[in-house]
Design a protein around this motif. Structure first.
Motif, short mmCIF file in Angstrom:
data_model
loop_
_atom_site.label_atom_id
_atom_site.label_comp_id
_atom_site.label_asym_id
_atom_site.label_seq_id
_atom_site.Cartn_x
_atom_site.Cartn_y
_atom_site.Cartn_z
N ASN A 30 0.85 -1.19 0.00
CA ASN A 30 0.00 0.00 0.00
C ASN A 30 0.88 1.24 0.00
N LEU A 31 0.68 2.10 -0.98
CA LEU A 31 1.44 3.33 -1.07
C LEU A 31 0.51 4.52 -0.81
N PRO A 32 1.02 5.57 -0.17
CA PRO A 32 0.17 6.73 0.09
C PRO A 32 -0.15 7.50 -1.19
N VAL A 33 -1.37 8.02 -1.24
CA VAL A 33 -1.84 8.85 -2.35
C VAL A 33 -2.35 10.15 -1.75
N ILE A 34 -1.95 11.28 -2.32
CA ILE A 34 -2.40 12.57 -1.79
C ILE A 34 -3.87 12.78 -2.15
N ASP A 35 -4.68 13.06 -1.15
CA ASP A 35 -6.10 13.41 -1.34
C ASP A 35 -6.13 14.90 -1.63
N MET A 36 -6.29 15.26 -2.91
CA MET A 36 -6.18 16.66 -3.32
C MET A 36 -7.29 17.53 -2.72
N VAL A 37 -8.51 17.01 -2.66
CA VAL A 37 -9.62 17.81 -2.14
C VAL A 37 -9.43 18.09 -0.65
N ARG A 38 -9.11 17.04 0.11
CA ARG A 38 -8.92 17.23 1.56
C ARG A 38 -7.67 18.06 1.86
N THR A 39 -6.64 17.94 1.02
CA THR A 39 -5.45 18.77 1.18
C THR A 39 -5.81 20.23 0.92
N GLY A 40 -6.62 20.47 -0.10
CA GLY A 40 -7.07 21.83 -0.41
C GLY A 40 -7.87 22.43 0.73
N GLN A 41 -8.76 21.63 1.31
CA GLN A 41 -9.55 22.09 2.45
C GLN A 41 -8.62 22.42 3.61
N THR A 48 -1.88 36.71 -10.12
CA THR A 48 -3.30 36.53 -9.79
C THR A 48 -3.42 35.49 -8.68
N PRO A 49 -4.58 35.45 -8.00
CA PRO A 49 -4.76 34.48 -6.92
C PRO A 49 -5.22 33.10 -7.40
N GLN A 50 -5.32 32.90 -8.71
CA GLN A 50 -5.91 31.66 -9.24
C GLN A 50 -5.24 30.39 -8.72
N ALA A 51 -3.91 30.38 -8.65
CA ALA A 51 -3.21 29.17 -8.19
C ALA A 51 -3.63 28.80 -6.78
N ILE A 52 -3.75 29.80 -5.92
CA ILE A 52 -4.13 29.54 -4.52
C ILE A 52 -5.56 29.02 -4.44
N TYR A 53 -6.46 29.59 -5.24
CA TYR A 53 -7.84 29.07 -5.27
C TYR A 53 -7.86 27.63 -5.77
N LYS A 54 -7.02 27.32 -6.77
CA LYS A 54 -6.96 25.95 -7.29
C LYS A 54 -6.45 25.00 -6.22
N GLN A 109 -6.83 25.38 -2.97
CA GLN A 109 -7.87 25.26 -1.96
C GLN A 109 -9.06 24.42 -2.44
N GLN A 110 -9.30 24.42 -3.76
CA GLN A 110 -10.40 23.64 -4.32
C GLN A 110 -9.99 22.20 -4.60
N GLY A 111 -8.70 21.90 -4.44
CA GLY A 111 -8.22 20.55 -4.69
C GLY A 111 -8.08 20.23 -6.16
N VAL A 112 -8.01 21.27 -7.00
CA VAL A 112 -7.86 21.08 -8.44
C VAL A 112 -6.38 20.92 -8.80
N LEU A 169 -0.46 18.23 3.89
CA LEU A 169 -0.87 17.14 3.00
C LEU A 169 -1.75 16.12 3.71
N VAL A 170 -2.81 15.70 3.02
CA VAL A 170 -3.69 14.64 3.53
C VAL A 170 -3.51 13.45 2.59
N THR A 171 -3.13 12.32 3.15
CA THR A 171 -2.89 11.14 2.32
C THR A 171 -3.81 9.99 2.68
N ASP A 172 -4.06 9.16 1.69
CA ASP A 172 -4.79 7.91 1.86
C ASP A 172 -3.86 6.80 1.41
N THR A 173 -4.00 5.62 1.97
CA THR A 173 -3.19 4.50 1.50
C THR A 173 -4.07 3.62 0.62
#
Length: 84
Positions: free
Chosen positions: A3-14, A38-44, A46-49, A72-76
């Motif tokens: 089992n390898l960790p995978v970054i949960d992008m949405v939860r990391t953004g939150q 512009t602030p776009q990168a930061i919004y992305k 936070q949205q987990g995009v 970072l929030v990870t899932d295995t």
């Protein structure tokens, strides 16, 4: 199988949004820190995009006064066969 960790992008953004607010910083404050036009990168983030690059992640941790692991929030969830 391993089992390898995978970054949960949405939860990391939150997490990024929560930690930013907790630190009393606005999106504009972070935009200024990173020198983004512009602030776009930061919004992305936070949205987990999208995720911050490694160097931006290190700066973000320093600005928020937390460890990288606190951002970072990870899932295995990923199972990978490793051949010898």
């Amino acid at each position: 199988m391993v089992n390898l960790p995978v970054i949960d992008m949405v939860r990391t953004g939150q997490n990024i949004a929560r930690l930013r607010k907790q630190a009393g910083l606005s999106v504009r404050d972070l935009q200024d820190v990173f020198g983004f036009a512009t602030p776009q990168a930061i919004y992305k983030w936070q949205q987990g995009v999208a995720l911050p690059t490694i160097d931006n992640l290190v700066v973000l941790a320093a600005v928020l006064q937390v460890r990288l692991d606190d951002i970072l929030v990870t899932d295995t969830a990923a199972q990978v066969q490793i051949s010898a």
